[in-house]
Motif scaffolding. Sequence first.
Motif, short mmCIF file in Angstrom:
data_model
loop_
_atom_site.label_atom_id
_atom_site.label_comp_id
_atom_site.label_asym_id
_atom_site.label_seq_id
_atom_site.Cartn_x
_atom_site.Cartn_y
_atom_site.Cartn_z
N ALA A 22 0.85 -1.20 0.00
CA ALA A 22 0.00 0.00 0.00
C ALA A 22 0.88 1.24 0.00
N ILE A 28 -2.03 5.43 -0.75
CA ILE A 28 -2.36 6.01 0.58
C ILE A 28 -1.90 7.47 0.70
N SER A 29 -1.21 7.95 -0.32
CA SER A 29 -0.88 9.38 -0.35
C SER A 29 -1.83 10.12 -1.30
N HIS A 32 -8.68 11.45 -1.89
CA HIS A 32 -9.77 10.48 -2.01
C HIS A 32 -10.82 10.86 -3.06
N ASN A 236 -10.93 5.74 5.42
CA ASN A 236 -9.76 4.97 5.85
C ASN A 236 -9.20 4.30 4.58
N ILE A 237 -8.39 5.06 3.86
CA ILE A 237 -7.89 4.58 2.55
C ILE A 237 -7.06 3.32 2.72
N LEU A 238 -6.23 3.31 3.75
CA LEU A 238 -5.40 2.11 3.99
C LEU A 238 -6.31 0.91 4.30
N TYR A 241 -7.76 -0.33 1.12
CA TYR A 241 -6.72 -1.04 0.34
C TYR A 241 -6.56 -2.46 0.89
#
Length: 352
Positions: A22, A28-29, A32, A236-238, A241
């Motif tokens: 990730a 994750i950078s 969104h 919560n993008i992480l 993923y």
Amino acid sequence: MITFYPGPSKVYPEVGQYLQEAFESGVISANHRSAAFMEMLAETISNLKLKLDVPADYEVYFVSSATECWEIIAQSLISVPSLHIYNGAFGEKWMEYTQKITSGASSFYFDHNALPELPFASKLSGSELICLTHNETSNGTALPASFLESLRSESDNLIAVDATSSMAGVELPWESADIWYASVQKCFGLPAGMGVLILSPRAVERAIELGERKHYNSLLFIRENFLKNQTPFTPNILGIYLLNRIMQQVKPIEEVAEQTALRSREWYQFLTKYRYPLVVTNEAARSETVIAVAGTREKTAQIKEAAKKAGIVLGNGYGTQKDTSFRIANFPAISSQEIAMLQQFLVSFAGK
Ligand SMILES: O=C(O)C(=O)[C@H](O)COP(=O)(O)O
Ligand SMILES: N[C@@H](CCC(=O)O)C(=O)O
């Protein structure tokens, strides 16, 4: 330490590698509202629906927790008093939170060694939301699919189901309910910090009818964003993923559920053989994913302490049986080797 805590619980070992991936992927950078995120969100939902066999016309949203789902449902899907059918601490909390928000929640409490009776369904007007806890994490009970199926055929009411500690571990009768939700830190084998909310077309219709838009997490606002592969707030993008990677990795739910069922049968046989008293004596009411073992305060404290010394974390009891039970998670990410280690410990503890 190996952990059998029913949440947060053991994550799949591959999560370590996925975390690194990730980071390296750059997602994750990413913002969104970027194409990279939107594609990942769409792919995650599609993989989740595929692996968990969610009906094509059901919609999936990611929120922050199962607890948030209590709030979202109370705000956006309830107009007349809801009916909460429960036998333990989480079902009761759901009712209490709903009561605070809607000022009208009624309860139908049943014993944890019984299954709820259906006749309540005939007393409903048709507009009440029926709220059920599929898997009561606090006491190790579950509702059989046959109960949900019978309720569905008896009643036209919308049905909401808390599947926090069973979704992704067992097969769920999706079509028998309209609102399903869960947390990723249980059977999904992921780090905590996200809830999964799944809605039938009828539930979506109800939300549209009620038109509630007063909150940052109003269901319609969430939905409008998800329809564009976006989220109302920075997600919560992480977590998304990792969920996507895990959904790619796991076997179809039918196979995962087979393993859960087999392991749970073996657990109950083992515990009975070594005379560990079970909280749930009625086999039909037992959970396959959370097993609760009863004991005196003293014995329960002793066993948890001895397990800790042996490098094993047992789940504390919860609610009324906080000090007089311990819980064993039977979640898919736990390996057979770890189960064998705990069983070896329990055999030697039983002999003392
Ligand atoms: O275990 C359960 O059942 C619960 O309700 C969880 O504690 C809720 O988890 P969150 O996702 O709300 O943190
Ligand atoms: N769901 C977890 C944690 C709940 C909590 O401590 O709030 C459990 O059953 O233990």
